[in-house]
Design a protein around this motif. Structure first.
Motif, PDB file in Angstrom:
ATOM      1  N   GLU A 223       0.842  -1.188   0.000  1.00 53.68           N
ATOM      2  CA  GLU A 223       0.000   0.000   0.000  1.00 53.68           C
ATOM      3  C   GLU A 223       0.882   1.244   0.000  1.00 53.68           C
ATOM      4  O   GLU A 223       1.943   1.263   0.628  1.00 53.68           O
ATOM      5  CB  GLU A 223      -0.923   0.024   1.227  1.00 53.68           C
ATOM      6  CG  GLU A 223      -1.899  -1.145   1.302  1.00 53.68           C
ATOM      7  CD  GLU A 223      -2.976  -1.060   0.227  1.00 53.68           C
ATOM      8  OE1 GLU A 223      -3.224   0.053  -0.279  1.00 53.68           O
ATOM      9  OE2 GLU A 223      -3.569  -2.113  -0.081  1.00 53.68           O
ATOM     10  N   LEU A 224       0.417   2.277  -0.698  1.00 53.31           N
ATOM     11  CA  LEU A 224       1.199   3.513  -0.768  1.00 53.31           C
ATOM     12  C   LEU A 224       1.386   4.144   0.607  1.00 53.31           C
ATOM     13  O   LEU A 224       2.478   4.618   0.942  1.00 53.31           O
ATOM     14  CB  LEU A 224       0.507   4.503  -1.714  1.00 53.31           C
ATOM     15  CG  LEU A 224       1.182   5.861  -1.899  1.00 53.31           C
ATOM     16  CD1 LEU A 224       2.583   5.684  -2.482  1.00 53.31           C
ATOM     17  CD2 LEU A 224       0.354   6.752  -2.818  1.00 53.31           C
ATOM     18  N   TYR A 225       0.341   4.148   1.399  1.00 47.94           N
ATOM     19  CA  TYR A 225       0.394   4.793   2.717  1.00 47.94           C
ATOM     20  C   TYR A 225       0.314   3.765   3.841  1.00 47.94           C
ATOM     21  O   TYR A 225      -0.109   4.070   4.949  1.00 47.94           O
ATOM     22  CB  TYR A 225      -0.746   5.812   2.849  1.00 47.94           C
ATOM     23  CG  TYR A 225      -0.657   6.928   1.839  1.00 47.94           C
ATOM     24  CD1 TYR A 225       0.336   7.898   1.922  1.00 47.94           C
ATOM     25  CD2 TYR A 225      -1.560   6.998   0.781  1.00 47.94           C
ATOM     26  CE1 TYR A 225       0.424   8.921   0.998  1.00 47.94           C
ATOM     27  CE2 TYR A 225      -1.481   8.022  -0.167  1.00 47.94           C
ATOM     28  CZ  TYR A 225      -0.489   8.976  -0.042  1.00 47.94           C
ATOM     29  OH  TYR A 225      -0.392   9.987  -0.979  1.00 47.94           O
ATOM     30  N   GLY A 226       0.736   2.536   3.568  1.00 50.93           N
ATOM     31  CA  GLY A 226       0.705   1.499   4.591  1.00 50.93           C
ATOM     32  C   GLY A 226       1.891   1.578   5.523  1.00 50.93           C
ATOM     33  O   GLY A 226       2.651   2.554   5.527  1.00 50.93           O
ATOM     34  N   ASP A 227       2.073   0.535   6.299  1.00 57.71           N
ATOM     35  CA  ASP A 227       3.186   0.447   7.246  1.00 57.71           C
ATOM     36  C   ASP A 227       4.420  -0.021   6.475  1.00 57.71           C
ATOM     37  O   ASP A 227       4.691  -1.214   6.356  1.00 57.71           O
ATOM     38  CB  ASP A 227       2.847  -0.525   8.374  1.00 57.71           C
ATOM     39  CG  ASP A 227       3.942  -0.564   9.431  1.00 57.71           C
ATOM     40  OD1 ASP A 227       4.788   0.358   9.438  1.00 57.71           O
ATOM     41  OD2 ASP A 227       3.953  -1.518  10.234  1.00 57.71           O
ATOM     42  N   ASN A 228       5.159   0.924   5.937  1.00 53.14           N
ATOM     43  CA  ASN A 228       6.269   0.603   5.042  1.00 53.14           C
ATOM     44  C   ASN A 228       7.608   0.832   5.728  1.00 53.14           C
ATOM     45  O   ASN A 228       8.096   1.953   5.832  1.00 53.14           O
ATOM     46  CB  ASN A 228       6.183   1.458   3.771  1.00 53.14           C
ATOM     47  CG  ASN A 228       4.943   1.146   2.956  1.00 53.14           C
ATOM     48  OD1 ASN A 228       4.672  -0.012   2.684  1.00 53.14           O
ATOM     49  ND2 ASN A 228       4.187   2.166   2.596  1.00 53.14           N
ATOM     50  N   HIS A 229       8.188  -0.259   6.200  1.00 53.11           N
ATOM     51  CA  HIS A 229       9.524  -0.211   6.807  1.00 53.11           C
ATOM     52  C   HIS A 229      10.358  -1.306   6.146  1.00 53.11           C
ATOM     53  O   HIS A 229      10.553  -2.388   6.686  1.00 53.11           O
ATOM     54  CB  HIS A 229       9.454  -0.417   8.323  1.00 53.11           C
ATOM     55  CG  HIS A 229       8.673   0.644   9.025  1.00 53.11           C
ATOM     56  ND1 HIS A 229       9.161   1.921   9.223  1.00 53.11           N
ATOM     57  CD2 HIS A 229       7.419   0.625   9.561  1.00 53.11           C
ATOM     58  CE1 HIS A 229       8.250   2.637   9.867  1.00 53.11           C
ATOM     59  NE2 HIS A 229       7.182   1.876  10.082  1.00 53.11           N
ATOM     60  N   ALA A 230      10.798  -1.019   4.942  1.00 48.38           N
ATOM     61  CA  ALA A 230      11.527  -2.021   4.161  1.00 48.38           C
ATOM     62  C   ALA A 230      12.949  -2.170   4.668  1.00 48.38           C
ATOM     63  O   ALA A 230      13.559  -1.230   5.170  1.00 48.38           O
ATOM     64  CB  ALA A 230      11.560  -1.607   2.689  1.00 48.38           C
ATOM     65  N   GLY A 231      13.484  -3.375   4.505  1.00 45.62           N
ATOM     66  CA  GLY A 231      14.871  -3.609   4.861  1.00 45.62           C
ATOM     67  C   GLY A 231      15.813  -3.159   3.759  1.00 45.62           C
ATOM     68  O   GLY A 231      15.384  -2.775   2.673  1.00 45.62           O
ATOM     69  N   ALA A 232      17.098  -3.215   4.052  1.00 49.61           N
ATOM     70  CA  ALA A 232      18.096  -2.793   3.073  1.00 49.61           C
ATOM     71  C   ALA A 232      18.104  -3.757   1.888  1.00 49.61           C
ATOM     72  O   ALA A 232      17.949  -4.965   2.041  1.00 49.61           O
ATOM     73  CB  ALA A 232      19.480  -2.743   3.719  1.00 49.61           C
TER      74      ALA A 232
END
Length: 271
Positions: free
Chosen positions: A107-116
């Motif tokens: 989602e564009l405004y979701g919980d976005n905490h991507a790893g490296a």
């Protein structure tokens, strides 16, 4: 304070241009196919401004290209196919889907905490997702979905890149260069045969092999040829200027003299 128009204003303007009651006669005559040449031209003008680092005019060229999208959106809305909001919605969804390393929630405004993630992994993920999208469209072949309307050099590079993904490729550029030499020999034989169709075919094979060399060398063939075109213009203009100082034109000079002036222009560029 000076008013700054928005995309909404641009959409409103397009509606007025296409309004049967008082709109622009030229705009009213257009359809999807008739404005394609303008779209291609505007895209090249954007590329030209970027390559020339003409940033004073780049925003104007980008606006001209954006107008093409707005025009298609209005045509689509009138025909009941799509509108501008659907274009934007489809684009955002596709970009979110193709960037799971940035939008892991999907989602564009979701919980976005991507790893490296490194660039190589990004490219691998991108191609895998695009392959899934092509499969969903029923495009099963390795070469399916490469647009026929692309410039020939660009399409050749894309076709070769797709083939390379499934292992159909030279392992190194040396093999490609040997192939170019082979194609030159075949072109010479075709010319000697005075068979026009065969000559055209062999010339195409040579050009295709040159694109393959560009791909192996990580050079965009369209950009390389545009650079060469500019170089040719620059040098030929120098030849013309030299002759004009004598009150002459290129048609007044011998090929030997033109060649000498050309070589002089090349030397001047080195200094």
């Amino acid at each position: 304070m000076e008013k700054h128009y928005s995309v909404d204003d641009l959409l409103f303007l397009m509606v007025q241009l296409r309004n049967p009651d008082g709109g622009c006669p030229w705009d009213l005559k257009q359809d999807f196919s008739t404005i394609v040449p303008s779209t291609i031209e505007e895209a090249y003008e954007v590329a030209e401004a970027i390559e020339a680092e003409d940033f004073d005019h780049l925003h104007e060229e980008l606006g001209d290209l954006l107008f093409q999208v707005i025009f298609y959106a209005q045509l689509g809305r009138e025909a009941g196919h799509f509108d501008f909001s659907r274009i934007v919605d489809t684009l955002v969804r596709k970009l979110v889907r193709r960037h799971p390393h940035v939008f892991p929630s999907g989602e564009l405004y979701g919980d976005n905490h991507a790893g490296a993630v490194d660039e190589a992994q990004v490219k691998q993920n991108w191609e895998a997702i695009k392959a899934e999208e092509r499969s969903a469209k029923g495009e099963a072949g390795a070469l399916d979905g490469v647009a026929v309307g692309l410039p020939a050099l660009t399409r050749a590079a894309k076709l070769q890149k797709r083939a390379a993904r499934v292992g159909f490729d030279w392992p190194a550029v040396d093999g490609v260069l040997a192939k170019i030499e082979e194609e030159i020999a075949e072109l010479r034989a075709a010319i000697a045969s005075e068979n026009e169709a065969h000559t055209r075919e062999e010339l195409g094979d040579l050009l295709f092999s040159c694109v393959n060399a560009a791909r192996h060398l990580r050079v965009d063939p369209e950009t390389a040829l545009r650079d060469c075109n500019r170089k040719f213009e620059r040098r030929f203009n120098s030849v013309e200027r030299a002759l004009r100082t004598q009150g002459r034109q290129p048609s007044d000079a011998s090929l030997e003299e033109l060649d000498q002036l050309w070589n002089r222009a090349k030397e001047q560029e080195k200094n």
